[in-house]
Enzyme design. Structure first.
Site, PDB file in Angstrom:
ATOM      1  N   LYS A 107      50.171 -27.334  61.796  1.00  0.00           N
ATOM      2  CA  LYS A 107      51.518 -26.959  62.271  1.00  0.00           C
ATOM      3  C   LYS A 107      52.179 -25.989  61.310  1.00  0.00           C
ATOM      4  O   LYS A 107      53.322 -25.581  61.516  1.00  0.00           O
ATOM      5  CB  LYS A 107      52.406 -28.208  62.386  1.00  0.00           C
ATOM      6  CG  LYS A 107      51.907 -29.247  63.343  1.00  0.00           C
ATOM      7  CD  LYS A 107      52.907 -30.414  63.355  1.00  0.00           C
ATOM      8  CE  LYS A 107      52.372 -31.579  64.147  1.00  0.00           C
ATOM      9  NZ  LYS A 107      53.201 -32.789  63.914  1.00  0.00           N
TER      10      LYS A 107
ATOM     11  N   HIS B  95      35.714 -28.713  40.046  1.00  0.00           N
ATOM     12  CA  HIS B  95      35.465 -30.014  40.678  1.00  0.00           C
ATOM     13  C   HIS B  95      35.310 -31.047  39.549  1.00  0.00           C
ATOM     14  O   HIS B  95      34.209 -31.535  39.287  1.00  0.00           O
ATOM     15  CB  HIS B  95      34.192 -29.902  41.511  1.00  0.00           C
ATOM     16  CG  HIS B  95      33.944 -31.044  42.461  1.00  0.00           C
ATOM     17  ND1 HIS B  95      34.658 -32.225  42.417  1.00  0.00           N
ATOM     18  CD2 HIS B  95      33.052 -31.176  43.474  1.00  0.00           C
ATOM     19  CE1 HIS B  95      34.210 -33.030  43.382  1.00  0.00           C
ATOM     20  NE2 HIS B  95      33.244 -32.414  44.029  1.00  0.00           N
TER      21      HIS B  95
ATOM     22  N   ARG C  13      30.402 -37.337  50.148  1.00  0.00           N
ATOM     23  CA  ARG C  13      30.405 -38.218  48.993  1.00  0.00           C
ATOM     24  C   ARG C  13      31.705 -38.273  48.247  1.00  0.00           C
ATOM     25  O   ARG C  13      32.150 -39.356  47.875  1.00  0.00           O
ATOM     26  CB  ARG C  13      29.291 -37.863  48.087  1.00  0.00           C
ATOM     27  CG  ARG C  13      28.738 -37.383  47.196  1.00  0.00           C
ATOM     28  CD  ARG C  13      27.501 -36.537  47.256  1.00  0.00           C
ATOM     29  NE  ARG C  13      27.571 -35.604  48.330  1.00  0.00           N
ATOM     30  CZ  ARG C  13      26.807 -35.669  49.384  1.00  0.00           C
ATOM     31  NH1 ARG C  13      25.895 -36.572  49.496  1.00  0.00           N
ATOM     32  NH2 ARG C  13      26.970 -34.800  50.340  1.00  0.00           N
ATOM     33  N   THR C  14      32.338 -37.153  48.052  1.00  0.00           N
ATOM     34  CA  THR C  14      33.509 -37.208  47.178  1.00  0.00           C
ATOM     35  C   THR C  14      34.610 -38.077  47.793  1.00  0.00           C
ATOM     36  O   THR C  14      35.171 -38.946  47.131  1.00  0.00           O
ATOM     37  CB  THR C  14      34.010 -35.786  46.865  1.00  0.00           C
ATOM     38  OG1 THR C  14      32.924 -35.046  46.333  1.00  0.00           O
ATOM     39  CG2 THR C  14      35.136 -35.810  45.853  1.00  0.00           C
TER      40      THR C  14
ATOM     41  N   ARG D  92      41.157 -32.303  48.201  1.00  0.00           N
ATOM     42  CA  ARG D  92      40.179 -31.207  48.261  1.00  0.00           C
ATOM     43  C   ARG D  92      40.757 -30.116  49.154  1.00  0.00           C
ATOM     44  O   ARG D  92      41.328 -30.403  50.201  1.00  0.00           O
ATOM     45  CB  ARG D  92      38.858 -31.697  48.837  1.00  0.00           C
ATOM     46  CG  ARG D  92      37.911 -30.553  49.127  1.00  0.00           C
ATOM     47  CD  ARG D  92      36.526 -31.008  49.457  1.00  0.00           C
ATOM     48  NE  ARG D  92      35.864 -31.528  48.276  1.00  0.00           N
ATOM     49  CZ  ARG D  92      34.555 -31.804  48.216  1.00  0.00           C
ATOM     50  NH1 ARG D  92      33.804 -31.619  49.291  1.00  0.00           N
ATOM     51  NH2 ARG D  92      34.020 -32.267  47.120  1.00  0.00           N
TER      52      ARG D  92
HETATM   53  C1  NCD Z   1      29.684 -30.409  45.806  1.00  0.00           C
HETATM   54  C2  NCD Z   1      30.978 -29.729  46.157  1.00  0.00           C
HETATM   55  O1  NCD Z   1      31.670 -30.142  47.092  1.00  0.00           O
HETATM   56  O2  NCD Z   1      31.288 -28.771  45.471  1.00  0.00           O
HETATM   57  N1  NCD Z   1      29.508 -31.604  46.488  1.00  0.00           N
HETATM   58  C3  NCD Z   1      30.059 -32.734  45.960  1.00  0.00           C
HETATM   59  O3  NCD Z   1      31.249 -32.860  45.814  1.00  0.00           O
HETATM   60  N2  NCD Z   1      29.220 -33.668  45.530  1.00  0.00           N
HETATM   61  C4  NCD Z   1      28.511 -29.512  45.890  1.00  0.00           C
HETATM   62  C5  NCD Z   1      28.261 -28.781  47.158  1.00  0.00           C
HETATM   63  O4  NCD Z   1      28.985 -28.897  48.143  1.00  0.00           O
HETATM   64  O5  NCD Z   1      27.252 -28.060  47.172  1.00  0.00           O
END
Ligand code: NCD
Length: 303
Positions: free
Chosen positions: A80, A129, A51-52, A101
């Site tokens: 690398k 996050h 999703r993100t 991320r």
């Molecule tokens: C979360 C994350 O990546 O921290 N997911 C997200 O970004 N919606 C929660 C998770 O992975 O449990």
């Protein structure tokens, strides 16, 4: 040039502004469809995501912009031996803004010190996050009509759950917030969050019982046990099903309670709960896209 690494990089007033923009986007989407024409967003995802990453990409497309990037460290020059500062100095030559991320806590912060373009932290290890928090705040605002005077329960993996850490920090800035942390002993909130709660003079308590906490909650924030952060498979297996939100437990909650979950869920919310009008986690996904649109507009200083 401004990056967003932690939720408190945005003031409470700026978050209100982002919520107002997101609500305007929801009401008048056509007004925004060309705002980022000619701009590019890079998504640098060194750790898995559905999703993100797609939410950031959808957000940029809905603003009329373009996206580039990679979805796993394996397909980048990290294999690398390239460092994060070098990767962002390179990508900053191609893109106007970067969402990153990374499994290592602090990697997006390090990136922001070298990047020629704004960096948005899209999740760093078990740390924080901030854009999930923006999604959470818009959902709470739309469902409850306010961000103050709420009892918010966090349930599950409060130790490694970065979405919990960021949302707690954000909520500490509003009036009348009571926080209830529901977890097994091994997955309690980390010390640095405890310190923040103490220094903010927050109203908070810890319990192992979801049933006991349930009746007083306005918001129940469920989380997945973060398998990838465990050193030991046996511990994960022992803890993974600590809290399952059954219909019996839902029956103990207020009729206007709101259940949130950053997703992905594993076992903690059975699918039958999706039919309950208090289940707001798919609305939360949509809200995430609108808040990311609002944040991109702000960081790119688009009128
Ligand atoms: C979360 C994350 O990546 O921290 N997911 C997200 O970004 N919606 C929660 C998770 O992975 O449990």
């Amino acid at each position: 040039m401004r990056s967003v690494i932690d939720i408190v990089d945005l003031t409470a007033a700026e978050i209100d502004g982002l919520i107002a923009t997101a609500e305007d986007i929801i009401a008048n989407p056509a007004k925004y469809s060309e705002k980022c024409r000619g701009k590019k967003l890079a998504t640098l995802f060194f750790e898995p995501s559905t999703r993100t990453r797609l939410s950031f990409e959808a957000a940029m497309y809905e603003l009329g912009g373009n996206v580039l990037g990679f979805a796993s460290a394996d397909s980048s020059s990290a294999t690398k031996g390239e460092t994060v500062p070098d990767t962002v100095r390179v990508v900053g030559c191609y893109a106007d803004i970067i969402a990153m991320r990374h499994p290592k806590e602090g990697a997006p912060l390090a990136a922001s010190m070298y990047s020629p373009v704004p960096i948005i932290n899209a999740g760093d290890g078990g740390h924080s996050h901030p854009t999930q928090t923006l999604a959470d705040l818009l959902t709470i605002k739309r469902e409850k009509g306010r961000l103050s005077d709420l009892t918010v329960g966090f349930c599950g993996d409060l130790k490694f759950g970065r979405t919990v850490h960021s949302l707690v920090k954000a909520l500490l800035r509003y009036e009348g917030i009571k926080l209830v942390f529901i977890s097994p002993d091994e997955l309690r909130v980390p010390d640095y969050i405890r310190d923040e709660l103490e220094s903010a003079g927050a109203d908070w308590l810890e319990t192992a019982s979801l049933e006991q906490a349930m009746p007083e909650l306005d918001i129940l924030y469920m989380t997945r046990v973060q398998k990838e952060r465990f050193f030991n498979e046996a511990d994960y297996i022992r803890l993974k099903d600590s809290y399952i939100l059954t219909a019996d437990k839902m029956a103990l909650g207020k009729s206007d309670m709101c259940v949130l979950h950053p997703l992905p869920r594993v076992n903690e919310i059975p699918m039958e709960i999706d039919e309950d009008s208090r289940a707001c986690y798919f609305k939360q996904v949509k809200n995430g896209k609108y808040m990311r649109m609002a944040l991109i507009l702000k960081l790119l200083e688009v009128e």
